[in-house]
Design a protein around this motif. Structure first.
Motif, PDB file in Angstrom:
ATOM      1  N   ILE A  31      18.406  56.581  27.960  1.00 28.84           N
ATOM      2  CA  ILE A  31      19.840  55.990  28.040  1.00 28.84           C
ATOM      3  C   ILE A  31      20.607  57.040  28.687  1.00 28.84           C
ATOM      4  N   ASP A  32      21.238  56.816  29.939  1.00 25.74           N
ATOM      5  CA  ASP A  32      22.426  57.346  30.387  1.00 25.74           C
ATOM      6  C   ASP A  32      23.635  57.438  30.122  1.00 25.74           C
ATOM      7  N   PHE A  33      23.864  57.979  29.065  1.00 23.25           N
ATOM      8  CA  PHE A  33      25.705  56.949  28.903  1.00 23.25           C
ATOM      9  C   PHE A  33      26.766  57.976  29.480  1.00 23.25           C
ATOM     10  N   ASP A  34      26.036  58.725  30.620  1.00 23.23           N
ATOM     11  CA  ASP A  34      27.407  59.376  31.426  1.00 23.23           C
ATOM     12  C   ASP A  34      27.457  58.759  32.087  1.00 23.23           C
ATOM     13  N   HIS A  35      26.307  57.697  32.718  1.00 23.00           N
ATOM     14  CA  HIS A  35      26.378  56.999  34.290  1.00 23.00           C
ATOM     15  C   HIS A  35      26.288  55.301  34.046  1.00 23.00           C
ATOM     16  N   PRO A  36      27.481  54.521  34.150  1.00 25.48           N
ATOM     17  CA  PRO A  36      27.347  53.680  34.286  1.00 25.48           C
ATOM     18  C   PRO A  36      26.485  52.743  34.828  1.00 25.48           C
ATOM     19  N   LEU A  37      25.265  51.876  34.196  1.00 21.99           N
ATOM     20  CA  LEU A  37      24.729  50.278  35.670  1.00 21.99           C
ATOM     21  C   LEU A  37      25.347  50.053  36.493  1.00 21.99           C
ATOM     22  N   PRO A  38      25.690  49.525  37.665  1.00 21.16           N
ATOM     23  CA  PRO A  38      26.387  48.837  38.823  1.00 21.16           C
ATOM     24  C   PRO A  38      26.612  47.194  37.603  1.00 21.16           C
ATOM     25  N   PRO A  39      27.510  46.655  37.661  1.00 19.06           N
ATOM     26  CA  PRO A  39      28.937  47.239  38.196  1.00 19.06           C
ATOM     27  C   PRO A  39      29.779  47.830  37.443  1.00 19.06           C
ATOM     28  N   GLY A  40      29.682  48.414  36.881  1.00 21.99           N
ATOM     29  CA  GLY A  40      30.675  48.785  35.854  1.00 21.99           C
ATOM     30  C   GLY A  40      31.348  48.555  35.354  1.00 21.99           C
ATOM     31  N   ARG A  41      32.804  48.830  34.821  1.00 17.02           N
ATOM     32  CA  ARG A  41      33.179  48.018  33.660  1.00 17.02           C
ATOM     33  C   ARG A  41      33.708  46.551  34.053  1.00 17.02           C
ATOM     34  N   VAL A  42      33.411  45.872  33.219  1.00 16.03           N
ATOM     35  CA  VAL A  42      33.947  44.540  33.234  1.00 16.03           C
ATOM     36  C   VAL A  42      35.053  43.621  32.594  1.00 16.03           C
ATOM     37  N   ARG A  43      36.053  43.363  33.051  1.00 16.29           N
ATOM     38  CA  ARG A  43      36.843  43.354  31.534  1.00 16.29           C
ATOM     39  C   ARG A  43      36.424  41.735  31.598  1.00 16.29           C
ATOM     40  N   LEU A  44      37.140  41.492  29.738  1.00  9.54           N
ATOM     41  CA  LEU A  44      36.191  40.012  29.599  1.00  9.54           C
ATOM     42  C   LEU A  44      37.296  39.867  29.904  1.00  9.54           C
ATOM     43  N   TRP A  45      38.220  39.333  29.829  1.00  8.10           N
ATOM     44  CA  TRP A  45      38.836  38.338  30.413  1.00  8.10           C
ATOM     45  C   TRP A  45      40.272  39.065  31.440  1.00  8.10           C
ATOM     46  N   PRO A  46      39.096  38.631  32.382  1.00  6.79           N
ATOM     47  CA  PRO A  46      39.791  38.782  34.264  1.00  6.79           C
ATOM     48  C   PRO A  46      40.764  38.108  34.499  1.00  6.79           C
ATOM     49  N   VAL A  47      41.498  37.350  33.349  1.00  6.71           N
ATOM     50  CA  VAL A  47      42.745  36.827  34.307  1.00  6.71           C
ATOM     51  C   VAL A  47      43.406  36.322  33.376  1.00  6.71           C
ATOM     52  N   LEU A  54      48.630  36.352  24.462  1.00  6.20           N
ATOM     53  CA  LEU A  54      47.889  36.305  25.738  1.00  6.20           C
ATOM     54  C   LEU A  54      46.895  37.834  25.038  1.00  6.20           C
ATOM     55  N   ALA A  55      47.464  38.099  23.957  1.00  3.71           N
ATOM     56  CA  ALA A  55      47.270  39.576  23.965  1.00  3.71           C
ATOM     57  C   ALA A  55      44.980  38.999  23.433  1.00  3.71           C
ATOM     58  N   VAL A  56      45.209  38.333  22.908  1.00  2.00           N
ATOM     59  CA  VAL A  56      43.117  37.994  22.537  1.00  2.00           C
ATOM     60  C   VAL A  56      43.255  36.719  23.983  1.00  2.00           C
ATOM     61  N   GLY A  57      41.921  36.506  23.565  1.00  2.00           N
ATOM     62  CA  GLY A  57      41.396  35.213  24.043  1.00  2.00           C
ATOM     63  C   GLY A  57      42.633  33.924  23.572  1.00  2.00           C
ATOM     64  N   HIS A  58      43.040  33.772  23.034  1.00  2.00           N
ATOM     65  CA  HIS A  58      43.379  32.416  22.787  1.00  2.00           C
ATOM     66  C   HIS A  58      43.217  31.229  23.582  1.00  2.00           C
ATOM     67  N   LEU A  59      44.179  31.688  24.695  1.00  3.62           N
ATOM     68  CA  LEU A  59      44.716  30.998  25.787  1.00  3.62           C
ATOM     69  C   LEU A  59      43.885  31.021  26.629  1.00  3.62           C
ATOM     70  N   VAL A  60      43.150  31.774  27.111  1.00  2.00           N
ATOM     71  CA  VAL A  60      42.456  32.149  28.929  1.00  2.00           C
ATOM     72  C   VAL A  60      41.252  31.089  29.056  1.00  2.00           C
ATOM     73  N   ALA A  61      40.392  31.556  30.187  1.00  2.00           N
ATOM     74  CA  ALA A  61      40.198  31.049  30.472  1.00  2.00           C
ATOM     75  C   ALA A  61      39.558  29.426  30.998  1.00  2.00           C
ATOM     76  N   ARG A  62      39.055  28.119  30.267  1.00  2.00           N
ATOM     77  CA  ARG A  62      39.371  27.099  30.757  1.00  2.00           C
ATOM     78  C   ARG A  62      40.544  26.778  30.391  1.00  2.00           C
ATOM     79  N   HIS A  63      41.136  26.854  28.857  1.00  2.00           N
ATOM     80  CA  HIS A  63      42.532  26.352  28.491  1.00  2.00           C
ATOM     81  C   HIS A  63      43.256  26.473  29.932  1.00  2.00           C
ATOM     82  N   LEU A  64      43.708  27.585  30.425  1.00  2.00           N
ATOM     83  CA  LEU A  64      44.859  26.967  31.734  1.00  2.00           C
ATOM     84  C   LEU A  64      44.604  26.770  32.596  1.00  2.00           C
TER      85      LEU A  64
END
Length: 163
Positions: A31-47, A54-64
Motif C-alpha cells: 500500500i502506497d501511503f504517500d499517494h491517496p487514491l481518488p477522490p482524495g480527502r473526504v470530509r465526514l461532515w461536509p455541511v 456542531l463540533a461533533v456530528g450531533h446535529l448535522v445530516a438529516r437533523h438539519l
C-alpha cells in the motif's frame, strides 16, 4: 470493471472537520501511503459549520434538513447513541478489472493530522471482465491466408476512444 466500496460510519466521536482518505496498492502488494487514491480527502461532515454543538456530528445530516412523519427518533436513531446520524460516507476505489487489491483508510483531523491508529488493511479479489468493444465490424478478409480483419471502438469509462 468493478470498484471496491468502503462505507465509513459517521460517529458522534468524530469532530465536524474530520476526514478520511483511501490508500491502495493498485495490485502491487504494498500500500502506497504517500499517494491517496481518488477522490482524495473526504470530509465526514461536509455541511457542518463547526464549533459549539456542531463540533461533533450531533446535529448535522438529516437533523438539519428533514422531518420524519413517524417521529424524530424512528429508525436508525434507536440502534445507536442518542441522535447519531443514520447516514455514512461512501468512498470508492478506482475501477479494477482483475487481480488482488489491498486498501486502507486513514482518518485526519481538520488541520491535516493523521490518526495515530494503525490503519486496517482490507484485501479484495476482483474478477470481472473488461467492457466489450463497441462498433465491432469486419474490415476485410484475405482468402489466401485465411486472416480476417476487424475494426472496433474501445469504450473507456463511458467515453468512446478509437482503437
Amino acid at each position: 470493471m468493478q470498484r471496491v466500496r468502503f462505507v465509513v460510519p459517521r460517529l458522534a466521536t468524530y469532530a465536524s472537520d474530520a476526514a478520511v482518505e483511501l490508500y491502495g496498492d493498485l495490485g502491487s502488494g504494498a500500500i502506497d501511503f504517500d499517494h491517496p487514491l481518488p477522490p482524495g480527502r473526504v470530509r465526514l461532515w461536509p455541511v457542518a459549520a463547526g464549533g459549539g454543538h456542531l463540533a461533533v456530528g450531533h446535529l448535522v445530516a438529516r437533523h438539519l434538513d428533514a422531518v420524519d412523519i413517524d417521529g424524530h427518533l424512528a429508525g436508525g436513531h434507536l440502534g445507536a447513541n442518542h441522535l447519531d446520524p443514520v447516514e455514512a460516507v461512501v468512498v470508492e476505489s478506482p475501477r479494477y478489472v482483475f487481480g488482488r487489491f489491498r486498501h486502507a483508510l486513514r482518518m485526519f483531523d481538520g488541520v491535516g493530522n493523521v490518526s495515530t491508529d494503525t490503519p486496517v488493511v482490507f484485501s479484495h479479489t476482483v474478477n470481472s471482465a473488461p467492457r466489450a468493444p463497441g462498433d465491432l465490424h469486419r474490415v476485410g478478409y484475405d482468402a489466401e491466408s485465411g486472416v480476417m480483419t476487424f475494426s472496433f471502438a474501445r469504450v473507456r469509462f463511458g467515453a468512446v476512444a478509437g482503437a
